[in-house]
Design an enzyme around this catalytic site. Structure first.
Site, mmCIF file in Angstrom:
data_model
loop_
_atom_site.group_PDB
_atom_site.id
_atom_site.type_symbol
_atom_site.label_atom_id
_atom_site.label_comp_id
_atom_site.label_asym_id
_atom_site.label_seq_id
_atom_site.Cartn_x
_atom_site.Cartn_y
_atom_site.Cartn_z
ATOM 1 N N ASP A 217 0.972 -1.386 0.099
ATOM 2 C CA ASP A 217 0.149 -0.106 0.272
ATOM 3 C C ASP A 217 0.856 1.109 -0.160
ATOM 4 O O ASP A 217 0.433 2.196 -0.579
ATOM 5 C CB ASP A 217 -0.779 -0.098 1.281
ATOM 6 C CG ASP A 217 -1.899 -0.783 1.027
ATOM 7 O OD1 ASP A 217 -1.899 -1.710 0.185
ATOM 8 O OD2 ASP A 217 -2.841 -1.085 2.242
ATOM 9 N N ASP B 155 0.917 4.511 -2.608
ATOM 10 C CA ASP B 155 0.545 5.588 -2.072
ATOM 11 C C ASP B 155 1.866 6.522 -2.716
ATOM 12 O O ASP B 155 1.495 7.652 -3.293
ATOM 13 C CB ASP B 155 0.510 5.599 -0.642
ATOM 14 C CG ASP B 155 -0.572 5.353 -0.118
ATOM 15 O OD1 ASP B 155 -1.447 4.854 -0.844
ATOM 16 O OD2 ASP B 155 -0.600 5.003 1.112
ATOM 17 N N SER C 38 -36.071 -6.388 -8.195
ATOM 18 C CA SER C 38 -35.760 -7.011 -6.929
ATOM 19 C C SER C 38 -35.560 -8.661 -7.328
ATOM 20 O O SER C 38 -36.114 -9.192 -8.390
ATOM 21 C CB SER C 38 -36.600 -6.986 -5.944
ATOM 22 O OG SER C 38 -37.962 -7.294 -6.113
ATOM 23 N N GLU D 245 -23.978 -17.850 -7.153
ATOM 24 C CA GLU D 245 -23.340 -16.787 -6.797
ATOM 25 C C GLU D 245 -23.250 -16.559 -5.150
ATOM 26 O O GLU D 245 -24.543 -16.687 -4.649
ATOM 27 C CB GLU D 245 -23.566 -15.640 -7.562
ATOM 28 C CG GLU D 245 -23.091 -15.820 -9.016
ATOM 29 C CD GLU D 245 -23.473 -14.493 -9.661
ATOM 30 O OE1 GLU D 245 -23.966 -13.557 -9.039
ATOM 31 O OE2 GLU D 245 -23.214 -14.183 -10.926
ATOM 32 N N LYS E 226 -24.615 -14.255 -2.285
ATOM 33 C CA LYS E 226 -25.291 -13.049 -2.282
ATOM 34 C C LYS E 226 -24.606 -11.910 -1.416
ATOM 35 O O LYS E 226 -24.773 -12.064 -0.057
ATOM 36 C CB LYS E 226 -26.677 -13.385 -1.796
ATOM 37 C CG LYS E 226 -27.664 -12.104 -1.698
ATOM 38 C CD LYS E 226 -28.956 -12.855 -1.316
ATOM 39 C CE LYS E 226 -30.285 -11.574 -1.642
ATOM 40 N NZ LYS E 226 -29.798 -10.302 -1.144
ATOM 41 N N ASP F 35 -23.939 -9.202 1.020
ATOM 42 C CA ASP F 35 -24.470 -8.375 1.926
ATOM 43 C C ASP F 35 -24.470 -6.842 1.896
ATOM 44 O O ASP F 35 -23.622 -6.307 2.797
ATOM 45 C CB ASP F 35 -24.712 -8.723 3.247
ATOM 46 C CG ASP F 35 -25.892 -8.370 4.292
ATOM 47 O OD1 ASP F 35 -26.527 -7.651 3.390
ATOM 48 O OD2 ASP F 35 -26.055 -8.809 5.217
ATOM 49 N N ARG G 58 -30.196 2.043 -6.106
ATOM 50 C CA ARG G 58 -31.192 1.211 -6.428
ATOM 51 C C ARG G 58 -32.378 2.178 -6.432
ATOM 52 O O ARG G 58 -33.238 2.221 -7.164
ATOM 53 C CB ARG G 58 -31.439 -0.122 -5.781
ATOM 54 C CG ARG G 58 -32.670 -0.945 -6.387
ATOM 55 C CD ARG G 58 -32.820 -2.149 -5.634
ATOM 56 N NE ARG G 58 -34.038 -2.933 -6.316
ATOM 57 C CZ ARG G 58 -35.486 -2.702 -5.942
ATOM 58 N NH1 ARG G 58 -35.214 -1.797 -4.723
ATOM 59 N NH2 ARG G 58 -36.288 -3.293 -6.472
ATOM 60 N N GLU H 56 -22.615 -5.094 -6.632
ATOM 61 C CA GLU H 56 -22.796 -4.844 -5.110
ATOM 62 C C GLU H 56 -21.615 -3.958 -4.530
ATOM 63 O O GLU H 56 -20.453 -4.346 -4.651
ATOM 64 C CB GLU H 56 -23.020 -6.019 -4.368
ATOM 65 C CG GLU H 56 -23.728 -6.130 -2.983
ATOM 66 C CD GLU H 56 -24.992 -5.980 -2.884
ATOM 67 O OE1 GLU H 56 -25.568 -5.911 -4.281
ATOM 68 O OE2 GLU H 56 -25.808 -6.082 -1.768
ATOM 69 N N TYR I 83 -22.032 -8.138 -10.864
ATOM 70 C CA TYR I 83 -22.593 -9.438 -11.140
ATOM 71 C C TYR I 83 -23.662 -9.512 -12.269
ATOM 72 O O TYR I 83 -24.349 -10.293 -12.426
ATOM 73 C CB TYR I 83 -23.252 -9.812 -9.991
ATOM 74 C CG TYR I 83 -23.803 -8.926 -9.105
ATOM 75 C CD1 TYR I 83 -25.327 -8.410 -9.537
ATOM 76 C CD2 TYR I 83 -23.907 -8.585 -7.774
ATOM 77 C CE1 TYR I 83 -26.104 -7.545 -8.885
ATOM 78 C CE2 TYR I 83 -24.678 -7.781 -7.209
ATOM 79 C CZ TYR I 83 -25.763 -7.276 -7.419
ATOM 80 O OH TYR I 83 -26.551 -6.286 -7.189
ATOM 81 N N LYS J 275 -28.729 -18.322 -10.720
ATOM 82 C CA LYS J 275 -29.328 -17.673 -12.067
ATOM 83 C C LYS J 275 -29.275 -18.532 -13.134
ATOM 84 O O LYS J 275 -28.294 -19.434 -13.268
ATOM 85 C CB LYS J 275 -28.158 -16.614 -12.396
ATOM 86 C CG LYS J 275 -28.116 -15.577 -11.147
ATOM 87 C CD LYS J 275 -27.129 -14.483 -11.511
ATOM 88 C CE LYS J 275 -27.218 -13.390 -10.333
ATOM 89 N NZ LYS J 275 -25.922 -12.191 -10.584
ATOM 90 N N LYS K 7 -32.036 -17.572 0.903
ATOM 91 C CA LYS K 7 -31.341 -16.818 2.029
ATOM 92 C C LYS K 7 -31.017 -18.089 3.138
ATOM 93 O O LYS K 7 -31.910 -18.720 3.518
ATOM 94 C CB LYS K 7 -32.537 -15.939 2.575
ATOM 95 C CG LYS K 7 -33.001 -14.780 1.608
ATOM 96 C CD LYS K 7 -32.287 -13.592 1.922
ATOM 97 C CE LYS K 7 -32.961 -12.800 2.646
ATOM 98 N NZ LYS K 7 -32.341 -11.425 2.539
ATOM 99 N N CYS L 246 -25.512 6.186 40.734
ATOM 100 C CA CYS L 246 -24.740 5.673 40.069
ATOM 101 C C CYS L 246 -24.309 4.232 40.798
ATOM 102 O O CYS L 246 -24.061 4.435 42.025
ATOM 103 C CB CYS L 246 -23.333 6.550 40.114
ATOM 104 S SG CYS L 246 -21.595 5.691 39.521
ATOM 105 N N CYS M 74 -20.652 5.066 42.650
ATOM 106 C CA CYS M 74 -20.387 6.098 43.598
ATOM 107 C C CYS M 74 -21.645 6.540 44.377
ATOM 108 O O CYS M 74 -21.735 6.956 45.047
ATOM 109 C CB CYS M 74 -19.478 7.272 42.907
ATOM 110 S SG CYS M 74 -20.779 8.297 42.006
ATOM 111 N N CYS N 32 -23.498 9.220 35.061
ATOM 112 C CA CYS N 32 -23.281 9.606 36.454
ATOM 113 C C CYS N 32 -22.419 11.112 36.303
ATOM 114 O O CYS N 32 -21.665 11.320 35.645
ATOM 115 C CB CYS N 32 -22.317 8.624 36.821
ATOM 116 S SG CYS N 32 -21.312 8.907 38.300
ATOM 117 N N CYS O 189 -16.393 10.274 40.426
ATOM 118 C CA CYS O 189 -16.675 8.899 40.396
ATOM 119 C C CYS O 189 -15.415 7.884 40.159
ATOM 120 O O CYS O 189 -14.868 8.086 39.164
ATOM 121 C CB CYS O 189 -18.021 8.637 39.558
ATOM 122 S SG CYS O 189 -18.305 6.808 39.679
#
Ligand code: IVH
Length: 676
Positions: free
Chosen positions: A40, A44, A89, A120, A122, A124, A143, A179, A231, A295, A319, A413, A416, A431, A436
């Site tokens: 990385d 950079d 959907s 595939e 799914k 999230d 969407r 996604e 996808y 699919k 699911k 509390c 104390c 508190c 305390c």
């Protein structure tokens, strides 16, 4: 520096183009091929070189330049855009039976012809539609309601996994869907920073991704590390693809990242087998999936099956069942945080859930606890679906023991017994007693922690005793302890007592940034503390800074600025700083840009490797920064020095290979002009 009138020579132009191509190649190796060739840090460095050239010759900069990924100016809001084709959907199934019924419907729809499927993961995350014209990313939209979404192009441009320009051979105009998601480790990193800054952690990667895409400041989006998998191909000029497998292969060829874990299945039994296998392995991925998407592979068959108004008939989601475990609630403990917030915490009989053992879960606040009506003795359900942090969902009413005890809302509390009050515009009960013991202990632990004053040997057990015996009431008292007193604590021998006192004394030399972080100022995490210290150089200068000036510092907003001002306007805090000064804490830092303290290491990059004799890793890094240098973790051509200690390994080899000067700890001290 800015010489916009100057036009680049042909040689510069060529250098720029090849640099740009190289950066694009490394992006692709990292995100698409998953075979990175450079660190990385090296990436950079290339990026900095590109930005420098663009600053010198602004004509070189185009919208598809990788430099655009750091984010442009903040937006006022998002425009709404009409999708060229609706983002439909997909139907869900939750068990084998429903999956078989889907297969039957497909076969019937095809008049008995056998379909093959692509299965595939799914993801999230959040669905996104990308439009490329002449190979260049021109628009990205969420969407929304399926017909219209938000134009989030500026935010999507900063996602490094999304190519700004496609590879040669890609169609002229193209609409791709996929996604946007976040890896668990990136969320953890983000949450760590938020907690340091006194902000609530985010609960799960999906919500964080959705929230991030809707941020108005692309610079903040750029820091969140969002990722992307493509996808679906909606339309592409002159492309006729016969199967989904071919689509995925082409997306990848054109430079778009495609999740590698897709499977081709010719029967519904193998589809189900893939679903079961991935359900069992989902925690190995490092990102969240909530099921599988099945699919139909053939484009011709897809056309024949068509769509209902809601969803295509050739695709279904399977699911995964939410991961829920049942266990007994054995206690509800009330914790007092460093700013006094009382947090109820569920203590449970240990139970295995989503790959880890769970025995505690925060119940966040008493409002949430009342809503859930949890009682000690209850059988409860804990969930971790898409949540890294376990969550108590509910109790099981049939299993509630008669003597189950509710946790009363505190009227004092628990530590104390002092007065408590609910935040006027929030949910926390706090508190109010700043003295305390629970708050004092939390604040001291934070002060002594590794990333703050780094006082070795001053952990929770010692702090508890010091506070309970009335020896310490605040951080300044630590510097008044003597070895004789410390030696009287439990499990403290003379040697360890004098070591602790020595460690406390040593911490007086810590740079300002660490003191600031250690003070636990609301919204000031270690990063903000470094910004402030670098800008002001001394506590004195910072304490005088007007709020407008603080707000003018890059990355510091109005809330943070107000909190800093507020802290230093409070008499007790000014008094504490005064005591620190009298006790000999240095509270200074080499100033960065804008300051006049250009140190002997100004602009130089160091990599430290192996075991050093005089410094801990943090100490030498602090010293480098104090003197204006930069501490990096990997060696490249851009490294100025490698400081090598005992048993240095691969970094030393790399330095030799690249001809980077290698220096000893003593030589480092000579450069630094004296020890710590
Ligand atoms: S295909 C018309 N494939 O799941 C087909 N969707 O519940 C378009 N999702 O909105 C969707 N991973 O956000 C497809 N491999 C994948 C997916 C996927 C996640 C999401 C997508 C969609 C939602 C449907």
């Amino acid at each position: 520096m800015n010489s916009s009138a100057e036009s680049p020579s042909e040689a510069i132009r060529r250098q720029y183009m090849s640099l740009k191509a190289e950066i694009e190649r490394h992006n692709r190796l990292y995100y698409v091929e998953a075979t990175p060739e450079i660190s990385d840090f090296e990436y950079d460095a290339l990026m900095r070189e590109l930005i420098q050239l663009e600053e010198q010759y602004p004509v070189l900069r185009t919208v598809d330049s990788p430099s655009q990924r750091v984010g442009g100016a903040p937006l006022e809001g998002f425009e709404t855009v009409l999708h060229r084709a609706p983002m439909l959907s997909i139907d869900n199934t939750y068990n084998e039976q429903e999956l078989r019924e889907f297969d039957e419907r497909v076969r019937k729809g095809l008049g008995g012809e056998m379909p093959a499927y692509v299965v595939e993961l799914k993801m999230d995350g959040v669905a996104i539609s990308l439009r490329y014209e002449e190979g260049v990313l021109v628009r990205a939209a969420t969407r929304g309601d399926g017909l219209r979404g938000d134009d989030v192009t500026n935010n999507v441009r900063v996602i490094r996994a999304i190519p700004l320009r496609l590879e040669k051979g890609a169609p002229g105009a193209l609409e791709v869907r996929g996604e946007v998601y976040m890896r668990n480790e990136d969320l953890e990193r983000l949450n760590q920073r938020r907690e340091e800054e006194g902000e609530e952690p985010f609960r799960n990667p999906r919500n964080t991704t959705a929230g991030t895409l809707k941020l108005l400041d692309p610079k903040v989006v750029a820091q969140r590390g969002l990722r992307f998998f493509a996808y679906d191909l909606v339309s592409g000029d002159e492309v006729i693809l016969v199967s989904h497998r071919q689509t995925l292969e082409n997306l990848r060829k054109w430079g778009l990242p495609v999740n590698p874990h897709f499977e081709y299945c010719t029967t519904i039994d193998t589809v189900m087998d893939a679903c079961a296998r991935w359900n069992a392995r989902r925690h190995e991925l490092g990102y969240e999936i909530d099921g599988m998407v099945i699919k139909v592979d053939s484009a011709v068959q897809r056309t024949r099956l068509g769509s209902t108004s809601k969803s295509p008939r050739w695709v279904i989601a399977y699911k995964f069942p939410a991961e829920i475990a049942r266990t007994r609630l054995v206690g509800i403990k009330v914790q007092v945080g460093k700013s006094g917030a009382l947090t109820p915490v569920a203590e449970m009989a240990p139970v295995k859930l989503a790959g880890t053992i769970v025995k505690r879960a925060t119940l966040h606040n008493f409002e949430e606890l009342s809503k859930k009506d949890l009682r000690v003795g209850d059988l409860v359900e804990v969930q971790k679906a898409g949540e890294i942090i376990p969550q108590v969902l509910r109790y099981i009413p049939e299993e509630r023991p008669q003597d189950a005890l509710p946790c009363p809302i505190p009227v004092a509390c628990p530590v104390c017994q002092g007065e408590v009050r609910k935040d006027p515009d929030g949910v926390f009960i706090r508190c109010l007693n700043v003295g305390c013991p629970a708050q004092v202990k939390e604040r001291l632990e934070h002060f002594a922690s590794r990333r703050a004053m780094d006082i070795e040997g001053l952990g929770p057990a010692v702090i508890t005793q010091l506070v309970d015996r009335g020896l310490v009431e605040g951080p300044a008292d630590l510097y008044r302890l003597d070895a004789g007193t410390v030696a009287m604590l439990d499990r403290m021998a003379e040697k360890s007592a004098s070591n602790l006192v020595a460690a406390v004394t040593q911490s007086k030399a810590r740079p300002l940034s660490r003191v600031l972080f250690g003070l636990g100022i609301r919204h000031v995490g270690s990063h903000t503390a470094e910004l402030l210290a670098g800008r002001y150089g001394s506590m004195e200068a910072l304490m005088k800074a007007p709020v407008e000036e603080l707000q003018g510092i890059y990355e510091i907003g109005p809330v943070v600025a107000a909190s800093i001002r507020d802290f230093f306007d409070t008499p007790q805090n000014r008094e504490l700083v005064e005591q620190f000064r009298a006790l000999g804490l240095s509270m200074t830092e080499a100033q960065s840009a804008g300051g006049d303290g250009a140190g002997p290491m100004q602009g130089k990059t160091f990599v430290v490797t192996g075991t050093l004799v005089k410094y801990s890793r943090d100490e030498i890094h602090d010293r480098i920064k104090q003197l204006g240098g930069k501490a990096a973790s990997s060696v490249s051509k851009k490294t100025d020095y490698v400081v090598a200690g005992e048993s240095a390994g691969s970094k030393l080899d790399k330095a030799r290979q690249l001809g980077v000067p290698v220096i000893t700890e003593e030589e480092f001290e000579q450069l630094a002009g004296g020890g710590v």
